[in-house]
Design an enzyme around this catalytic site. Structure first.
Site, PDB file in Angstrom:
ATOM      1  N   LYS A   8      37.026  46.751  54.404  1.00 31.45           N
ATOM      2  CA  LYS A   8      37.086  46.856  52.946  1.00 31.45           C
ATOM      3  C   LYS A   8      37.155  45.467  52.329  1.00 31.45           C
ATOM      4  CE  LYS A   8      42.134  47.270  52.974  1.00 31.45           C
ATOM      5  NZ  LYS A   8      43.298  48.065  52.558  1.00 31.45           N
TER       6      LYS A   8
ATOM      7  N   ARG B 269      52.043  56.334  46.726  1.00 32.29           N
ATOM      8  CA  ARG B 269      50.801  55.866  46.105  1.00 32.29           C
ATOM      9  C   ARG B 269      49.687  56.793  46.555  1.00 32.29           C
ATOM     10  NH1 ARG B 269      48.928  50.330  49.308  1.00 32.29           N
ATOM     11  NH2 ARG B 269      48.340  51.516  51.160  1.00 32.29           N
TER      12      ARG B 269
ATOM     13  N   TYR C 181      46.580  18.399  34.168  1.00 31.22           N
ATOM     14  CA  TYR C 181      47.120  19.079  33.003  1.00 31.22           C
ATOM     15  C   TYR C 181      48.648  18.990  32.957  1.00 31.22           C
ATOM     16  CZ  TYR C 181      42.575  21.192  32.043  1.00 31.22           C
ATOM     17  OH  TYR C 181      41.253  21.387  31.738  1.00 31.22           O
TER      18      TYR C 181
ATOM     19  N   MET D 256      40.694  24.790  37.426  1.00 28.24           N
ATOM     20  CA  MET D 256      39.741  25.842  37.743  1.00 28.24           C
ATOM     21  C   MET D 256      38.702  25.377  38.758  1.00 28.24           C
ATOM     22  SD  MET D 256      37.177  28.012  35.266  1.00 28.24           S
ATOM     23  CE  MET D 256      38.514  28.824  34.389  1.00 28.24           C
TER      24      MET D 256
END
Length: 385
Positions: A49, A143, A271, A319
Site C-alpha cells: 500500500k 477503527r 527563516y 520547502m
C-alpha cells in the site's frame, strides 16, 4: 566588528531539487522477505500500500513474490488493479474501501475484498460475479473492522450470501493495536478476540481457510498471532517497528551541495534567524526540503553526512532547501550530502530522522515527494536463492 544579518540566497528556481536522488535497493527487499519467511510457518502477504511504502508498489511486489511472498495486500481497489495491470497474478487483498467502491472491477480482476461492516457486505454482494471476501473484525483498535457486538450478525449474513452463491468467505482478519510493544496485554487480548471471531464464523457455518492477524511488528515478535498468514509491509523495506530485528533498509536519499559560502560568527541563517553561526564556518546549501518530504520540525536535531562525517543543519528546513554547517571542511559545490541510508557507512538512518522528528519511519518514507529522482537497483544475481 559587527556583521549585518544575512541569510543564504536561494538556489536558482530551475535548480531546486535537481540532482537529489532517492535510491531503492530491491536486494534489501528480497533479503527481508527471506528473513521474514524464516520467522514464521505461516504464508506471507507482502503489503505494498501507499506505493509500496514509498518504494514503488510494483517493484516491491515483484521482488517480494519472487522471494516467496504468496499474497499481496493494498488498501484500495485502485491499488489492487494497478498490480493486476502490472501482470502480478498472486492473490491480492484490498481492505479499506468505501461502500460505493468499484467492487464490480475488483471481482472481475480477481481482487479479494475485506468486509468490515454489514453495509460493505451488502454492497459487495451486489457486484457482478462471485466475490472472494475476508471478514474483518475489530480486535481492539476502534477503527476499521466490525465491532464485536455486530460480528455474529455479520457472520450469519455472510453465510447466507455464501449459500446463495454471491460471495465466498476466504478469510477472517484483524489487527493488533500494540504489536510494536512485545508482551503488551492488548496483544493477548486482541488475539483472544480474534480466536473468538474465527470460532464464531465457523459456528455460523463458514469455513475460512485463511486467518490473518499479524502485521510487521507481530510477525517479528508475536508468533502466536501468525495463524495462516502474516501481513508484512514496513518490514519488507527494512522498517522494524519493534526495534528487535536487523532488517536491511532499502532506501537512500542523497543530494548535491549547490552553493557554499564562508560566514563569520553570528551570521543568522534561514527563516526567523533561528540559528546563528557559533564561529566562523562554511555553510552548504542543499536543494531539497519539506516539499520533498523532509520533516521541518527536525531541523534543530537533524544531521546529514558529508565527506564521511555527520554534520548538523543550520537553520530551519525550507520547502525547497536546507543549509548544513560544514565547519572548516573545504567542501565544494557538487559534493554529495547523504540525508539518510542504511547506516552502514555511518550515515543517518530513517530511524534517526524519525527520532529527530518525533514520528515513525513509516510516515517519512510515504511522504517523500515526486520531485526526487528515483533510481531502482535491481535484485542482485543469486540473491533470491
Amino acid at each position: 566588528m559587527k556583521h549585518p544579518a544575512t541569510a543564504l540566497a536561494p538556489a536558482r528556481p530551475e535548480a531546486l531539487g535537481e540532482g537529489a536522488r532517492l535510491t531503492v535497493d530491491l536486494t534489501a527487499v528480497a533479503h527481508n522477505v527471506r528473513l521474514l519467511r524464516r520467522r514464521t510457518e505461516a504464508g506471507l502477504m507482502a503489503v505494498v500500500k501507499a506505493d509500496g511504502f514509498g518504494h514503488g508498489a510494483v517493484d516491491v511486489a515483484r521482488t517480494a513474490t519472487a522471494a516467496g511472498a504468496g499474497w499481496l495486500g493494498v488498501t484500495s481497489v485502485h491499488e489492487a488493479v494497478a498490480l493486476r495491470d502490472a501482470g502480478l497474478r498472486v492473490p491480492v487483498l484490498s481492505w479499506l474501501n468505501p461502500v460505493d467502491a468499484d467492487f464490480d472491477t475488483a471481482v472481475r480482476r480477481s481482487v479479494d475484498l475485506a468486509v468490515p461492516s454489514r453495509d460493505h457486505l451488502d454492497a459487495i454482494t451486489r457486484a457482478d460475479g462471485l466475490a472472494r471476501v475476508h471478514l474483518h473484525l475489530d480486535t481492539g483498535m476502534a477503527r476499521d473492522g466490525t465491532e464485536p457486538g455486530a460480528w455474529v450478525d455479520l457472520c450469519r449474513q455472510a453465510y447466507a450470501a455464501e449459500r446463495d452463491g454471491r460471495i465466498r468467505v476466504v478469510g477472517v482478519m484483524g489487527h493488533l493495536a500494540c504489536a510494536e510493544m512485545p508482551g503488551h496485554p492488548a496483544n493477548a487480548a486482541g488475539r483472544r478476540l480474534f480466536e473468538w471471531g474465527v470460532a464464531t464464523a465457523r459456528g455460523a457455518g463458514l469455513r475460512p481457510a485463511v486467518r490473518h492477524l499479524a502485521a510487521s511488528a507481530a510477525t517479528l515478535t508475536e508468533p502466536r498471532s501468525h495463524f495462516d498468514l502474516v501481513r508484512v509491509g514496513a518490514a519488507l523495506v527494512g522498517i522494524d517497528p519493534t526495534g528487535t530485528t536487523a532488517l536491511r533498509t532499502a532506501l537512500r536519499l542523497a543530494a548535491p551541495i549547490v552553493a557554499v559560502r564562508r560566514v563569520p560568527a553570528g551570521t543568522p541563517v534561514g527563516y526567523g534567524h533561528a540559528w546563528r553561526a557559533a564561529s566562523t564556518s562554511t555553510l552548504g546549501l542543499v536543494p531539497i526540503g519539506y516539499g520533498d518530504g523532509l520533516p521541518r520540525n527536525a531541523w534543530d536535531r537533524a544531521e546529514v553526512q558529508v565527506r564521511g562525517r555527520r554534520r548538523r543543519l543550520a537553520g530551519r528546513i525550507s520547502m525547497d532547501q536546507f543549509v548544513v554547517d560544514l565547519g572548516d571542511d573545504p567542501v565544494r559545490p557538487g559534493e554529495t550530502v547523504t540525508v539518510f541510508g542504511p547506516g552502514d557507512a555511518g550515515e543517518p538512518t530513517l530511524s534517526d530522522w524519525a527520532g529527530w522528528a518525533d514520528t515513525i519511519a513509516h510516515e517519512l518514507v510515504t511522504g517523500l515527494g515526486p520531485r526526487l529522482r528515483r533510481e531502482v537497483l535491481a535484485v542482485a544475481k543469486g540473491s533470491l536463492t
